[in-house]
Design a protein around this motif. Structure first.
Motif, short mmCIF file in Angstrom:
data_model
loop_
_atom_site.label_atom_id
_atom_site.label_comp_id
_atom_site.label_asym_id
_atom_site.label_seq_id
_atom_site.Cartn_x
_atom_site.Cartn_y
_atom_site.Cartn_z
N HIS A 57 0.86 -1.18 0.00
CA HIS A 57 0.00 0.00 0.00
C HIS A 57 0.90 1.23 0.00
O HIS A 57 2.12 1.13 0.02
CB HIS A 57 -0.92 -0.01 1.22
N GLU A 58 0.29 2.39 0.00
CA GLU A 58 1.06 3.64 -0.08
C GLU A 58 2.11 3.77 1.01
O GLU A 58 3.26 4.09 0.75
CB GLU A 58 0.11 4.84 -0.02
N ASP A 59 1.72 3.49 2.28
CA ASP A 59 2.66 3.69 3.38
C ASP A 59 2.95 2.43 4.20
O ASP A 59 3.64 2.49 5.21
CB ASP A 59 2.16 4.79 4.31
N GLU A 60 2.43 1.28 3.75
CA GLU A 60 2.68 0.05 4.50
C GLU A 60 2.67 -1.18 3.60
O GLU A 60 2.16 -1.15 2.49
CB GLU A 60 1.67 -0.13 5.63
N ILE A 61 3.26 -2.26 4.15
CA ILE A 61 3.24 -3.58 3.52
C ILE A 61 2.40 -4.46 4.43
O ILE A 61 2.57 -4.44 5.65
CB ILE A 61 4.67 -4.18 3.42
N VAL A 80 14.25 -9.74 9.66
CA VAL A 80 15.65 -10.11 9.48
C VAL A 80 16.44 -8.93 8.94
O VAL A 80 17.51 -8.61 9.45
CB VAL A 80 15.77 -11.33 8.54
N THR A 81 15.93 -8.31 7.90
CA THR A 81 16.50 -7.09 7.32
C THR A 81 15.31 -6.19 6.98
O THR A 81 14.16 -6.65 7.07
CB THR A 81 17.30 -7.38 6.02
N PRO A 82 15.54 -4.97 6.57
CA PRO A 82 14.40 -4.12 6.21
C PRO A 82 13.56 -4.66 5.05
O PRO A 82 12.47 -4.19 4.80
CB PRO A 82 15.05 -2.79 5.83
N ARG A 83 14.04 -5.69 4.34
CA ARG A 83 13.29 -6.26 3.22
C ARG A 83 13.00 -7.74 3.38
O ARG A 83 12.53 -8.38 2.44
CB ARG A 83 14.02 -6.01 1.92
N LEU A 84 13.27 -8.31 4.56
CA LEU A 84 13.01 -9.74 4.79
C LEU A 84 12.29 -9.96 6.11
O LEU A 84 12.77 -9.54 7.16
CB LEU A 84 14.32 -10.54 4.81
N LEU A 85 11.16 -10.66 6.05
CA LEU A 85 10.38 -11.00 7.24
C LEU A 85 10.38 -12.52 7.40
O LEU A 85 10.08 -13.24 6.45
CB LEU A 85 8.94 -10.49 7.10
N GLU A 86 10.74 -12.98 8.59
CA GLU A 86 10.74 -14.42 8.87
C GLU A 86 9.51 -14.78 9.69
O GLU A 86 9.26 -14.18 10.74
CB GLU A 86 12.00 -14.83 9.62
N ILE A 87 8.76 -15.76 9.23
CA ILE A 87 7.58 -16.27 9.93
C ILE A 87 7.88 -17.70 10.33
O ILE A 87 8.29 -18.51 9.49
CB ILE A 87 6.33 -16.23 9.03
N ALA A 88 7.69 -18.03 11.60
CA ALA A 88 7.92 -19.40 12.07
C ALA A 88 6.74 -19.82 12.94
O ALA A 88 6.15 -19.01 13.65
CB ALA A 88 9.22 -19.48 12.87
N PRO A 119 8.50 -6.03 -0.87
CA PRO A 119 8.72 -5.19 -2.05
C PRO A 119 9.33 -3.82 -1.74
O PRO A 119 9.72 -3.11 -2.66
CB PRO A 119 7.31 -5.02 -2.63
N ALA A 120 9.41 -3.46 -0.47
CA ALA A 120 10.00 -2.18 -0.08
C ALA A 120 10.62 -2.34 1.30
O ALA A 120 10.30 -3.28 2.02
CB ALA A 120 8.94 -1.08 -0.06
N GLU A 121 11.50 -1.41 1.67
CA GLU A 121 12.09 -1.47 3.00
C GLU A 121 11.07 -1.02 4.04
O GLU A 121 10.28 -0.10 3.81
CB GLU A 121 13.35 -0.60 3.05
N LYS A 142 6.35 1.29 5.80
CA LYS A 142 7.43 1.52 4.83
C LYS A 142 8.36 2.61 5.35
O LYS A 142 7.95 3.49 6.10
CB LYS A 142 6.86 1.95 3.49
N VAL A 143 9.61 2.56 4.91
CA VAL A 143 10.62 3.55 5.28
C VAL A 143 10.99 4.32 4.03
O VAL A 143 11.17 3.74 2.96
CB VAL A 143 11.90 2.86 5.82
N GLU A 144 11.11 5.62 4.17
CA GLU A 144 11.60 6.45 3.07
C GLU A 144 13.09 6.22 2.94
O GLU A 144 13.84 6.42 3.90
CB GLU A 144 11.33 7.93 3.35
N VAL A 145 13.52 5.79 1.79
CA VAL A 145 14.94 5.53 1.58
C VAL A 145 15.45 6.45 0.49
O VAL A 145 14.95 6.44 -0.63
CB VAL A 145 15.17 4.06 1.16
N GLU A 146 16.43 7.29 0.87
CA GLU A 146 17.06 8.15 -0.13
C GLU A 146 18.16 7.39 -0.81
O GLU A 146 19.00 6.77 -0.16
CB GLU A 146 17.63 9.41 0.52
N ARG A 147 18.14 7.40 -2.12
CA ARG A 147 19.17 6.71 -2.89
C ARG A 147 20.20 7.71 -3.37
O ARG A 147 19.88 8.86 -3.70
CB ARG A 147 18.55 6.00 -4.10
N GLY A 148 21.41 7.29 -3.38
CA GLY A 148 22.47 8.14 -3.87
C GLY A 148 23.02 9.07 -2.80
O GLY A 148 22.56 9.09 -1.67
N THR A 149 23.98 9.85 -3.18
CA THR A 149 24.63 10.79 -2.27
C THR A 149 24.52 12.20 -2.85
O THR A 149 24.71 12.38 -4.06
CB THR A 149 26.12 10.41 -2.11
#
Length: 154
Positions: A57-61, A80-88, A119-121, A142-149
């Motif tokens: 969605h616009e602001d969430e997964i 696990v990471t901002p793009r990986l969710l572990e379900i057990a 699909p997003a961090e 979701k987290v706003e991620v700035e790409r580049g410097t």
């Protein structure tokens, strides 16, 4: 494996080798289950594994997972990471006095685990999860991620 010659023979030999390997692995897996005291039961999820839906969605997964037979206390989530969710989850078998008397026994018990690509961090802050009727639903912001410097201009 002895190669008899010819292209078709190669694939026939390859199929035989794969069948032998499959039989060997199934035998080893079955003996491992017997040695660990779990009897003849297989892990709760086989093949493709635990079924999930991932919706952006616009602001969430939102991740929805089917965990039939699992209790809320036996379900765990880990980012696990901002793009990986572990379900057990663990499905526990109710102990029954006798193994005899079953005509058919298809329900399986054991542990399930799946790492889901997002699909997003996302961040754990503001995350929520509900578990109702065997369906887990997880909401991750979701987290706003700035790409580049940024390069200063002189």
């Amino acid at each position: 494996m002895v190669r008899r010659g010819g292209f078709h023979s190669f694939w026939r030999d390859f199929d035989e080798m794969m069948n032998e390997m499959r039989a060997e692995m199934e035998g080893r897996f079955q003996s491992l289950l017997t040695e660990t005291g779990t009897g003849h039961y297989l892990p709760a999820i086989r093949g493709e594994g635990l079924r999930v839906d991932v919706c952006s969605h616009e602001d969430e997964i939102v991740v929805a997972a089917d965990l039939p037979g699992a209790d809320r206390e036996n379900v765990s989530l880990r980012l696990v990471t901002p793009r990986l969710l572990e379900i057990a989850a663990i499905q526990k078998q109710e102990k029954e006095g006798e193994e005899e008397g079953y005509f058919m026994r298809e329900r399986v018990y054991g542990s399930m685990k799946r790492t889901v690509s997002l699909p997003a961090e996302v961040t754990e802050e503001g995350a929520s999860a509900t578990f109702k009727n065997g369906v887990l639903e997880v909401h991750l912001k979701k987290v706003e991620v700035e790409r580049g410097t940024l390069i200063p201009i002189e």
